[in-house]
Design a protein around this motif. Structure first.
Motif, PDB file in Angstrom:
ATOM      1  N   SER A  58       8.750  -5.278  -3.961  1.00  0.00           N
ATOM      2  CA  SER A  58       7.407  -4.769  -4.246  1.00  0.00           C
ATOM      3  C   SER A  58       6.971  -5.100  -5.660  1.00  0.00           C
ATOM      4  O   SER A  58       5.807  -4.913  -6.016  1.00  0.00           O
ATOM      5  CB  SER A  58       7.361  -3.247  -4.036  1.00  0.00           C
ATOM      6  OG  SER A  58       7.407  -2.922  -2.669  1.00  0.00           O
ATOM      7  N   THR A 253      -8.249   4.297  -0.188  1.00  0.00           N
ATOM      8  CA  THR A 253      -7.595   4.445   1.105  1.00  0.00           C
ATOM      9  C   THR A 253      -8.236   5.556   1.932  1.00  0.00           C
ATOM     10  O   THR A 253      -8.499   5.383   3.131  1.00  0.00           O
ATOM     11  CB  THR A 253      -6.096   4.733   0.903  1.00  0.00           C
ATOM     12  OG1 THR A 253      -5.511   3.650   0.182  1.00  0.00           O
ATOM     13  CG2 THR A 253      -5.384   4.886   2.225  1.00  0.00           C
ATOM     14  N   ILE A 296      -5.532   0.129   5.437  1.00  0.00           N
ATOM     15  CA  ILE A 296      -4.869  -1.026   4.829  1.00  0.00           C
ATOM     16  C   ILE A 296      -4.450  -1.991   5.931  1.00  0.00           C
ATOM     17  O   ILE A 296      -3.758  -1.604   6.873  1.00  0.00           O
ATOM     18  CB  ILE A 296      -3.638  -0.604   4.012  1.00  0.00           C
ATOM     19  CG1 ILE A 296      -4.037   0.403   2.929  1.00  0.00           C
ATOM     20  CG2 ILE A 296      -2.961  -1.827   3.377  1.00  0.00           C
ATOM     21  CD1 ILE A 296      -5.024  -0.117   1.927  1.00  0.00           C
ATOM     22  N   LEU A 299       0.106  -5.505   3.480  1.00  0.00           N
ATOM     23  CA  LEU A 299       0.874  -5.199   2.286  1.00  0.00           C
ATOM     24  C   LEU A 299       1.638  -6.459   1.878  1.00  0.00           C
ATOM     25  O   LEU A 299       2.106  -7.211   2.731  1.00  0.00           O
ATOM     26  CB  LEU A 299       1.857  -4.050   2.539  1.00  0.00           C
ATOM     27  CG  LEU A 299       1.240  -2.666   2.740  1.00  0.00           C
ATOM     28  CD1 LEU A 299       2.323  -1.650   3.099  1.00  0.00           C
ATOM     29  CD2 LEU A 299       0.476  -2.216   1.504  1.00  0.00           C
ATOM     30  N   ARG A 301       4.666  -8.560  -0.190  1.00  0.00           N
ATOM     31  CA  ARG A 301       6.004  -8.514  -0.754  1.00  0.00           C
ATOM     32  C   ARG A 301       6.348  -9.877  -1.371  1.00  0.00           C
ATOM     33  O   ARG A 301       5.864 -10.912  -0.912  1.00  0.00           O
ATOM     34  CB  ARG A 301       7.049  -8.150   0.319  1.00  0.00           C
ATOM     35  CG  ARG A 301       6.919  -6.737   0.860  1.00  0.00           C
ATOM     36  CD  ARG A 301       7.238  -5.704  -0.200  1.00  0.00           C
ATOM     37  NE  ARG A 301       7.234  -4.334   0.301  1.00  0.00           N
ATOM     38  CZ  ARG A 301       6.198  -3.513   0.225  1.00  0.00           C
ATOM     39  NH1 ARG A 301       5.060  -3.963  -0.306  1.00  0.00           N
ATOM     40  NH2 ARG A 301       6.286  -2.281   0.674  1.00  0.00           N
ATOM     41  N   TYR A 321       3.172 -11.594   3.629  1.00  0.00           N
ATOM     42  CA  TYR A 321       2.119 -10.634   3.943  1.00  0.00           C
ATOM     43  C   TYR A 321       2.544  -9.862   5.194  1.00  0.00           C
ATOM     44  O   TYR A 321       2.711 -10.462   6.268  1.00  0.00           O
ATOM     45  CB  TYR A 321       0.793 -11.344   4.226  1.00  0.00           C
ATOM     46  CG  TYR A 321       0.068 -11.873   3.010  1.00  0.00           C
ATOM     47  CD1 TYR A 321       0.611 -11.798   1.735  1.00  0.00           C
ATOM     48  CD2 TYR A 321      -1.187 -12.457   3.154  1.00  0.00           C
ATOM     49  CE1 TYR A 321      -0.057 -12.287   0.637  1.00  0.00           C
ATOM     50  CE2 TYR A 321      -1.877 -12.949   2.057  1.00  0.00           C
ATOM     51  CZ  TYR A 321      -1.309 -12.866   0.803  1.00  0.00           C
ATOM     52  OH  TYR A 321      -1.988 -13.352  -0.296  1.00  0.00           O
ATOM     53  N   GLY A 353       2.916   2.685   5.570  1.00  0.00           N
ATOM     54  CA  GLY A 353       4.156   2.037   5.186  1.00  0.00           C
ATOM     55  C   GLY A 353       5.369   2.815   5.678  1.00  0.00           C
ATOM     56  O   GLY A 353       5.274   3.766   6.452  1.00  0.00           O
ATOM     57  N   CYS A 359       3.628   5.586   1.419  1.00  0.00           N
ATOM     58  CA  CYS A 359       2.577   6.169   0.576  1.00  0.00           C
ATOM     59  C   CYS A 359       2.905   7.611   0.210  1.00  0.00           C
ATOM     60  O   CYS A 359       3.047   8.472   1.086  1.00  0.00           O
ATOM     61  CB  CYS A 359       1.238   6.109   1.314  1.00  0.00           C
ATOM     62  SG  CYS A 359      -0.111   6.903   0.424  1.00  0.00           S
ATOM     63  N   ALA A 396      -6.474  -7.131   1.853  1.00  0.00           N
ATOM     64  CA  ALA A 396      -5.621  -5.964   2.052  1.00  0.00           C
ATOM     65  C   ALA A 396      -6.312  -4.798   2.751  1.00  0.00           C
ATOM     66  O   ALA A 396      -5.706  -4.145   3.599  1.00  0.00           O
ATOM     67  CB  ALA A 396      -5.058  -5.497   0.722  1.00  0.00           C
TER      68      ALA A 396
END
Length: 416
Positions: A58, A253, A296, A299, A301, A321, A353, A359, A396
């Protein structure tokens, strides 16, 4: 052969990210995108495994900074430098420490106790929304309810004065220009504007931190100060970064979650009325909205170790992604994945997530969304969307620019 969607910022992919993800999921679930210079991963099992894979980091801002050959005074470079310290873009052990200290402010009983206050805020916003119209001419539910609510909640949680709420919203908007993908604003000064907002916000929070150190209270910021003498306690810089992250992540969000849930649940009048008439169905309805049209979409990485996924060689230094919008509609995990099923098992979607980076504000976002959606359906009979959606062209987030709605006439201020 089926043409595979390669660019997540085309008008087609922005309008229907779930459709683009479905094509990739079926035909090439680990797809290299030359456009984004990233792997697009779309299957549920692969996305869930990625959240726990130490080869995927991350800590994705610092590598970008290292790759850039830009002067330190460059606005985008300086802005990324500030963001690189945020908890959400760090790995253990730094992330472990930050998450533990931030957790003091997110204890479940403390967040749950806020529901009455959130209900009062929603009722005030809906009162004003009803008074402004929405029966004969469409009124914008994003501007009237979904957008202001989380800014007010976060400002209050951090102990900021009520008169500063609008500043919170402005700072969040400026950061959104860059943090969720650059597609939403192509103006050449967008990084400079975002940097000015970030620096102004940091100065504000630094003063607020100093005030709370002198006079702690019952707010979230005071809780994050920790015990005096604790060697692991957050520094002033870390507290400023944590406040900025909570403002930005919590505002954007939750706004999207509320707006997207309203659009989904009002598209079917029978479903809308069923949820309106049975308060017990609001929670599962919100969970299905989070799964189907979560706030979302993607995310990111950073690959820190070579590995293989479905026969594809994923190399160190590449990006991955994780398409949550693909994982949450995977037919291998969800029966009838494109259908709202109010009896579906709740805790399996990945809208917030998984793992150590799940989150931290998910419970708060759920409460705000549940209270807002339930109140809107109850107080605005016949609530329906007027017009087709327009989404910000970002990689995103699934963010509607507005949500024009109409409803049947109600008495202003009535609270059934």
């Amino acid at each position: 052969m089926t043409d595979l969607p390669d660019d997540l910022l085309t008008p087609e992919a922005v309008a229907d990210p779930d459709g683009a993800a479905a094509v990739l999921r079926e035909h090439d679930p680990v797809h290299w995108s030359p456009t984004h210079r990233a792997w697009l991963v779309t299957r549920y099992d692969d996305v869930v495994a990625a959240f726990r894979n130490p080869a995927l980091s991350s800590d994705r801002v610092r590598p970008l900074l290292a790759q850039r050959e830009r002067p330190s005074g460059d606005a985008s470079h300086r802005m990324l430098g500030l963001i690189s310290e945020w908890m959400v873009v760090t790995d253990p052990p730094a992330h472990t420490r930050l998450r533990r200290l931030a957790g003091a402010a997110f204890k479940q009983q403390q967040i749950a106790a806020m529901e009455d206050r959130i209900q009062a805020l929603v009722d005030e916003l809906v009162d004003a929304f009803v008074a402004d119209g929405g029966t004969d001419l469409p009124a914008d539910l994003v501007a009237g309810v979904a957008y202001p609510l989380p800014a007010i909640v976060i400002a209050e949680m951090l102990g900021a004065p009520p008169e500063d709420r609008d500043r919170f919203r402005e700072w969040s908007d400026e950061l959104a220009l860059v943090a969720f993908g650059a597609g939403g604003d192509a103006r050449p000064d967008r990084h400079e504007r975002a940097l000015r907002g970030l620096e102004e916000m940091a100065e504000y929070f630094r003063a607020l931190v100093a005030r709370r150190r002198r006079d702690p209270g019952g707010d979230m910021l005071s809780a994050m100060l920790g015990d005096e003498g604790d060697p692991d306690a957050l520094s002033d810089d870390e507290l400023v970064g944590m406040c900025a992250l909570l403002l930005f992540a919590g505002h954007e969000t939750t706004t999207n979650a509320i707006a997207n849930a309203v659009r989904l649940l009002t598209a079917d009048p029978a479903l809308r009325d069923r949820v309106r008439d049975d308060p017990a169905l609001v929670n599962p309805a919100v969970e299905e909205a989070l799964r189907l049209v979560g706030p979302i979409k993607v995310l990111v990485r950073w690959v820190v170790e070579d590995h293989e996924l479905r026969g594809r060689a994923i190399r160190r230094g590449e990006r991955v992604y994780l398409l949550l919008c693909g994982a949450n509609r995977d037919p291998e995990r969800f029966a009838d994945p494109d259908v709202v099923d109010l009896a579906r098992e709740r805790a399996t979607h990945v809208a917030f997530g998984r793992g150590i980076h799940a989150c931290i504000g998910a419970q708060l976002a759920r409460i705000e969304t549940r209270v807002a959606v339930g109140t809107l359906l109850r107080r605005l009979p016949g609530l329906r969307v007027a017009g087709e959606p327009e989404y910000l062209p970002t990689i995103a987030s699934r963010a509607q620019t507005s949500l024009p709605v109409v409803h049947d006439a109600v008495a202003a201020g009535s609270r059934p």
